[in-house]
Write an enzyme that holds these catalytic residues in place. Structure first.
Site, short mmCIF file in Angstrom:
data_model
loop_
_atom_site.label_atom_id
_atom_site.label_comp_id
_atom_site.label_asym_id
_atom_site.label_seq_id
_atom_site.Cartn_x
_atom_site.Cartn_y
_atom_site.Cartn_z
N ASP A 144 7.42 -12.53 0.70
CA ASP A 144 6.21 -12.58 1.53
C ASP A 144 5.57 -13.97 1.54
O ASP A 144 5.72 -14.74 0.59
CB ASP A 144 5.15 -11.61 0.97
N HIS A 178 -3.01 -13.41 7.63
CA HIS A 178 -3.06 -12.72 6.34
C HIS A 178 -4.44 -12.13 6.00
O HIS A 178 -4.96 -12.32 4.90
CB HIS A 178 -2.61 -13.67 5.23
N HIS A 194 7.53 -13.32 -3.60
CA HIS A 194 6.78 -14.25 -2.74
C HIS A 194 7.43 -15.62 -2.73
O HIS A 194 7.74 -16.16 -3.78
CB HIS A 194 5.32 -14.36 -3.22
ZN LIG Z 1 1.14 -11.49 1.75
#
Ligand SMILES: [Zn+2]
Length: 201
Positions: A17, A72, A163
């Protein structure tokens, strides 16, 4: 929220992500290239605008790009119109850049309400979660922790979250390096989320 897929295939989907990021996304690509595996990247529109070449490279190498909104935000705090703007703005950006509109979605912070779920349903976007939330790689809890918690969540059809954007991701990269080697040597196929959904029993 889909955290795993019921399947008899020995396959898992590893996801990243908040990218793309010129350094960490590139390192992830290298790891998956060596392992002959595919990954899924839930990209943020603002990051795609900053690093369009990285996003293109990800798509060209056969990985999947999922929608992770434009900026986001917490979607539950937005109006319906703003929610749609967040989803569709990023969808157009990624589609225009790579030639493939994203077909899967992960809400920022894995946070949503009934309205968000309804919009996603209308748009035909499956909402993708993950099994290894406790690995918390975004907090940099240590390579061992990330690796061990994630490894314990691996079974046929697992979706795992990591991430490749925002902040120092060196622990994630090291954990992924080890995890991918481990899974490959144990015969797991590393597939994209969309591929995994198609392998459902
Ligand atoms: Zn995120």
């Amino acid at each position: 929220m889909i955290n795993d897929v019921s399947t008899s295939h020995k396959a898992v989907a590893i996801t990243f992500d908040d990218g793309p990021n010129p350094m960490y996304t590139a390192q992830v690509l290298e790891i998956f290239q060596e392992a002959h595996g595919k990954a899924t990247f839930f990209m943020i529109g603002e990051q795609v605008e900053r690093y369009p070449e990285m996003a293109k490279t990800v798509a060209e190498q056969g990985h999947e790009i999922g929608n992770h909104t434009y900026t986001h935000p917490k979607l539950s705090e937005l109006s319906r119109a703003n929610c749609l703007e967040e989803m569709e703005g990023n969808e157009k950006l990624i589609g225009g850049l790579t030639g493939h509109k994203p077909v899967i979605f992960r809400p920022p912070y894995l946070e949503y309400n009934q309205e968000t779920a309804l919009i996603l349903k209308e748009k035909g976007y499956p909402m993708i979660g993950a099994l290894n939330m406790e690995a918390r790689d975004w907090e940099q809890p240590g390579v061992e922790h990330i690796m061990e918690v994630s490894r314990a969540c691996v079974k046929n059809g697992s979706i795992l979250i990591f991430h490749d954007g925002y902040g120092d991701r060196s622990q994630t990269i090291e954990a992924i390096r080890r995890l991918v080697a481990d899974l490959s040597s144990n015969g797991y196929q590393l597939v994209t989320v969309s591929e995994l959904l198609k392998l459902a029993d």
